[in-house]
Enzyme design. Structure first.
Site, PDB file in Angstrom:
ATOM      1  CG  ASN A   1      -0.843  -0.133   2.468  1.00 28.60           C
ATOM      2  OD1 ASN A   1      -0.342  -1.180   2.735  1.00 28.60           O
ATOM      3  ND2 ASN A   1      -0.939   0.964   3.392  1.00 28.60           N
ATOM      4  CG  ASP A   2      -0.161   4.281   2.854  1.00 20.69           C
ATOM      5  OD1 ASP A   2      -1.207   3.447   2.114  1.00 20.69           O
ATOM      6  OD2 ASP A   2      -0.251   4.873   3.893  1.00 20.69           O
TER       7      ASP A   2
ATOM      8  CD  GLU B   1      -5.257   6.824   6.878  1.00 23.85           C
ATOM      9  OE1 GLU B   1      -4.786   6.287   7.838  1.00 23.85           O
ATOM     10  OE2 GLU B   1      -5.598   6.689   5.817  1.00 23.85           O
TER      11      GLU B   1
END
Length: 478
Positions: free
Chosen positions: A41-42, A225
């Site tokens: 993911n990120d 976020e």
């Protein structure tokens, strides 16, 4: 010596020693960064040091559906071809044992400093919003150009955050201004409002809470976020990924958003003052948690996770991997907006150029073939235009409504329609990979990104409509 760290490293090394990518996988990406196996993911810790690009990322190597988070690590000399450098950070300490969460890199005097969120969840009757969770801010360093990260230490313990905040404080990003170091963190307060917190330090180790950098804002969700802040073309830019925004017409259609404000920094109080409203960075289905860095040529480069948490559509897991990164995008501020263009190094992948004059009317069409391609359409006049990609994905523009619409059928696995309002359409640049599509609109004024899963034997790209201009097709080959 940390026996747990060593054991975790050895387990991963043993798994990868026997790993081979399945060449029968019809959706394995050709020119996008993806995990060797498991879940990605990120983007984290993106930087360039001594000519070498580093992309760290949230990585669950043992579970393609997600699991315990490590930092994976890729390196590159050109942002096109990447080498897998294995695991960079492991959840091997009491302060990060439930996940090495997102963070960033800051290089100074030959040392790369990393800041990330160490996630801990306690057993018991907790909601994990106001109780039961630690999100510690951790500092670590590399003395060998980013290949080895060491000396992890807690610099902001979760118990030391101001009481007005919930347990959700994460994703540190660092910047030096006038000799002082500043750290921003995404946060959720106890009123369920998202905002960006600011800490300051004189030495990167001792941090004092300064106050809110920006927010909360009405209608902007309960949690922000992955904040990022930088100056670009004499404007301050603040990027955040809000959770909890309500759809507004064509805007904010995904479960969570990622976008930016332009503004100014109040240097006396070190707070952000927006001069724009919140703009979404991408109007497709799969874009979240962007992170930027400045390369050694002074360009601002952005990656994002080509995915989303908690979405109501999915990806196949048949080959034990999930998710990818977007193409790296070069950012500029022009005409009071943030422009995003594909990194120019991807032009080195262009082969077999096919350039044609485009003069279509009802019943006429142009088509190309290829599952991995770039398509550049430059428009002189248009009433309507439709581009069908591998039979089941369509981009359509209607000049009466000035809307560009992205539509997926079964290839979307639950992704159906997204659209964006334009003032006019003069250019489309489409990057087609085996299971992804990125569309840069009007030279980067807007972007639409999606994963897609068409039938393996479909490879036609077809243009129809009432349009005049030129179209150029390249196959993209590494």
């Amino acid at each position: 010596m940390n026996p747990l760290h060593d054991e975790m490293k050895q387990r991963y090394k043993a798994m990868m020693a026997s790993f081979e990518a399945n060449d029968q996988d019809p959706y394995r990406l050709h020119f996008h960064v993806m995990p060797p196996t498991g879940w990605l993911n990120d983007p984290n810790g993106a930087c360039q040091v001594d000519g070498l690009y580093h992309l760290y990322y949230q990585y669950s190597p043992y579970d393609a559906a997600g699991g315990l988070k490590y930092w994976g690590h890729y390196t590159s000399t050109d942002l096109v071809h990447f080498d897998d450098a294995g695991l960079a950070l492991l959840p091997d300490q009491p302060y990060d044992l439930h996940g090495v969460y997102s963070g960033s890199a800051f290089e100074e005097d030959g040392v790369i400093h990393y800041f990330y969120t160490g996630n801990v969840k306690h057993l018991g009757d907790h909601d994990y919003i106001t109780s039961g969770r630690e999100q510690n801010t951790i500092h670590a360093v590399s003395y060998d150009g980013g290949m080895t990260i060491q000396n992890k230490e807690v610099v902001i313990d979760s118990k030391d955050y101001p009481a007005v905040f919930s347990n959700h404080i994460r994703d540190p990003k660092i910047r030096k201004i006038n000799g002082m170091y500043y750290m921003i963190l995404g946060a959720r307060n106890r009123h369920d409002e998202g905002l960006v917190m600011l800490y300051k330090s004189v030495n990167l180790k001792d941090w004092d809470y300064h106050g809110p950098y920006f927010g909360p804002e009405v209608g902007m969700g309960y949690m922000w976020e992955c904040p990022d802040f930088f100056e670009l073309n004499n404007k301050e830019v603040l990027i955040v990924s809000p959770q909890g925004m309500e759809p507004d017409g064509l805007l904010y259609q995904n479960v969570y958003q990622s976008g930016y404000y332009l503004g100014e920094m109040d240097e006396e109080h070190v707070t952000f003052k927006p001069t724009s409203h919140f703009y979404e960075l991408d109007h497709g289905f799969d874009f979240y948690a962007p992170q930027t860095f400045e390369d050694e040529q002074g360009r601002r480069i952005m990656w994002a996770w080509m995915g989303l948490p908690d979405a109501d559509y999915d990806n196949p897991l048949d080959y034990d991997w999930q998710h990818a990164m977007t193409l790296p995008r070069v950012l500029t501020v022009e005409n009071h907006q943030l422009m995003q263009r594909p990194h120019p190094n991807y032009q080195t992948l262009r082969h077999n150029e096919d350039r044609r004059q485009l003069q279509l009317s009802e019943g006429a069409y142009e088509y190309f073939t290829g599952k991995v391609a770039e398509l550049l359409v430059t428009i002189e006049q248009v009433k309507d235009l439709s581009i069908t990609i591998r039979s089941d994905v369509t981009l359509s523009y209607d000049d009466d409504t000035k809307q560009l619409t992205l539509t997926l059928g079964d290839a979307g696995r639950g992704r159906q329609t997204r659209a964006v309002d334009l003032t006019a359409l003069n250019q489309l640049q489409c990057f087609v990979d085996h299971s992804s599509l990125e569309v840069f609109i009007n030279d980067g004024e807007q972007v639409m990104t999606t994963r897609m899963y068409p039938k393996a034997d479909e490879e036609k790209l077809e243009l129809t409509g009432d349009v005049k201009g030129t179209v150029t097709h390249w196959s993209l080959q590494k």
